[in-house]
Design a protein around this motif. Structure first.
Motif, mmCIF file in Angstrom:
data_model
loop_
_atom_site.group_PDB
_atom_site.id
_atom_site.type_symbol
_atom_site.label_atom_id
_atom_site.label_comp_id
_atom_site.label_asym_id
_atom_site.label_seq_id
_atom_site.Cartn_x
_atom_site.Cartn_y
_atom_site.Cartn_z
ATOM 1 N N VAL A 1 54.684 88.425 22.698
ATOM 2 C CA VAL A 1 55.663 87.868 23.632
ATOM 3 C C VAL A 1 55.612 86.337 23.555
ATOM 4 O O VAL A 1 55.191 85.673 24.506
ATOM 5 C CB VAL A 1 55.392 88.351 25.078
ATOM 6 N N THR B 1 57.593 84.416 26.368
ATOM 7 C CA THR B 1 56.924 84.568 27.664
ATOM 8 C C THR B 1 55.698 83.667 27.741
ATOM 9 O O THR B 1 55.447 83.019 28.762
ATOM 10 C CB THR B 1 56.507 86.034 27.872
ATOM 11 N N LEU C 1 56.646 93.864 29.513
ATOM 12 C CA LEU C 1 56.860 92.960 28.396
ATOM 13 C C LEU C 1 57.562 93.633 27.238
ATOM 14 O O LEU C 1 57.816 93.006 26.230
ATOM 15 C CB LEU C 1 55.509 92.415 27.919
#
Length: 456
Positions: A203, A206, A294
């Motif tokens: 990710v 993120t 996620l």
């Protein structure tokens, strides 16, 4: 809707808990662009650390499954054994336990009056935390990878930063590089947290946004993007290669036992159930699945429409292998080879479905017999199916009139790749096999439909 729900959650938690962040952001600095290559090297290092966590988790899960199958240790005992082992490790390294984010604050030296840890101790904590996290995951203890990723990343970055400072920034540095200004270890610790999170859970955006929101400083964005991107690239390449191998093995009828309680992950099905598990690779290939928020489903609306229109009868294989309980295992394998099938349906004398036999079942059974010094020649299907009372079980079957989407959802929930299709028109023989459905059938059927639509 994601933004709205996130804002509401943030407002509510701030009202109830205050605006104090989860962990304290230490004082840090970014000296000069000439330091950027050091952050890129840190990104590669964090990627390798992320791979080490993935490999270690895979090894631990395989070891637990091996102990369960060969030694006979009940699965209910593994959480207790895992807790005992983790607690024993924590006697020497108490920092590996979860104290909220206080242990991350200690690593980053962001709390006053807390003496920092040396670089060699930080490296030891990286290795021990990887082992402890993998051990907890394999033994079935509750936990994800988000907080451990931050801990491991902080320890990796701080150790790296301290080594860099020893080598370059001390009064008598090991390397005489006057043009290179090096930031404090805390800066490397923060970047290491984001890079490891990106490597473990795949990710990168993120991770970048998380650290940027914590620091509120745009100066760190450039080294952060470089480190996070490289870490994510290092792990994504390895996972892609694993995924290709896993797909090939699944097509051969192999299965990989998993231990994720939810579906997944990696959700589990007993190894002896006679079914092929989906390569979710919770623990092998895609560790981000433990943080379900996620992960996203990239299936398109058009794909779902096609699946809803297709029935099982249109996608199932009508050529399949059936064997009796009295059939020799060698003969069953020969029949599978002749039809190029990885499984065979076990039926009785009236052609009523009893169970499902796979090549992987036979291979595992053969290994068990050899380990017990028993002769494998002349073994019958009934001997395999009666093993522990679990062999050849069929926990779920499909009917020809079911739609393909519903069947695929059930296959995912059960963690299987193959299901028998039985007749629904003969009342007294409602378990009479008429076909076999696997994921390759579903994939080929959908692709053919999509191609036909494009030709129109």
């Amino acid at each position: 809707m994601v933004i709205l729900s996130a804002v509401i959650a943030s407002v509510v938690s701030e009202i109830g808990l205050g605006s104090e962040p989860a962990f304290k952001v230490p004082d840090y600095d970014f000296r000069s662009p000439s330091e950027l290559p050091l952050y890129l090297l840190l990104g590669v290092l964090c990627g390798l650390v992320s791979l080490a966590l993935s490999r270690c988790t895979s090894f631990m899960l395989s070891a637990v499954n091996h102990l369960h199958r060969t030694v006979g240790i009940p699965r209910a005992a593994f959480p207790a054994l895992g807790s005992l082992a983790t607690g024993t490790i924590a006697l020497a390294y108490p920092e590996i336990l979860y104290w909220g984010f206080e242990n991350v604050d200690i690593l980053l030296e962001s709390r006053p009056f807390v003496q920092g840890l040396s670089a060699d101790v930080l490296l030891q904590l990286v290795g021990v935390k990887i082992v402890a996290t993998s051990l907890c995951r394999a033994s079935g203890l509750v936990g994800g990878y988000y907080a451990p990723s931050l801990f491991i990343g902080a320890a990796t970055g701080m150790a790296y930063g301290k080594f860099i400072n020893i080598a370059v920034a001390q009064p008598n540095p090991t390397l005489q590089l006057s043009i290179l200004e090096v930031a404090s270890p805390q800066a490397y610790g923060l970047v290491g947290m984001a890079a490891t999170l990106a490597g473990v859970c795949q990710v990168p955006l993120t991770a970048v946004l998380l650290l940027f929101e914590l620091t509120q400083d745009y100066r760190i964005v450039l080294p952060l993007l470089g480190a996070v991107g490289l870490s994510s690239w290092v792990t994504s390449g390895q996972k892609r290669r694993k995924g290709d191998k896993g797909t090939a093995k699944l097509n051969e009828g192999n299965r990989r036992p998993t231990q994720e309680p939810e579906m997944s992950p990696s959700e589990t099905s007993e190894h002896s159930s006679g079914y092929v598990l989906t390569e979710k690779a919770p623990y092998e290939n895609n560790l981000c699945e433990v943080e379900s928020s996620l992960c996203i489903d990239d299936s398109s609306y058009e794909t779902e429409v096609f699946k809803n229109k297709v029935l099982v009868s249109e996608a199932m294989r009508t050529r399949y292998v059936t064997v009796l309980m009295s059939t020799l295992l060698t003969e069953a394998v020969s029949l599978m080879l002749a039809e190029k099938q990885s499984c065979a349906m076990v039926v009785d004398d009236n052609n009523i479905l009893i169970g499902l036999l796979t090549l992987a079942d036979i291979a595992d059974f053969s290994k068990i017999m050899k380990s017990e010094n028993r002769i494998t020649k002349g073994l019958l299907v009934s001997e395999l199916c009666s093993l522990d009372g679990k062999g050849c079980q069929v926990p779920w079957i499909a009917k020809p009139s079911m739609d393909l989407l519903s069947v695929q959802i059930i296959m995912d929930s059960h963690g299987v790749n193959q299901v028998p299709v039985v007749s629904e028109h003969i009342e007294d023989h409602n378990r009479q096999p008429v076909g076999i459905l696997d994921r390759e059938c579903i994939s080929v059927t959908f692709r053919a439909l999509a191609t036909r639509e494009s030709l129109r």
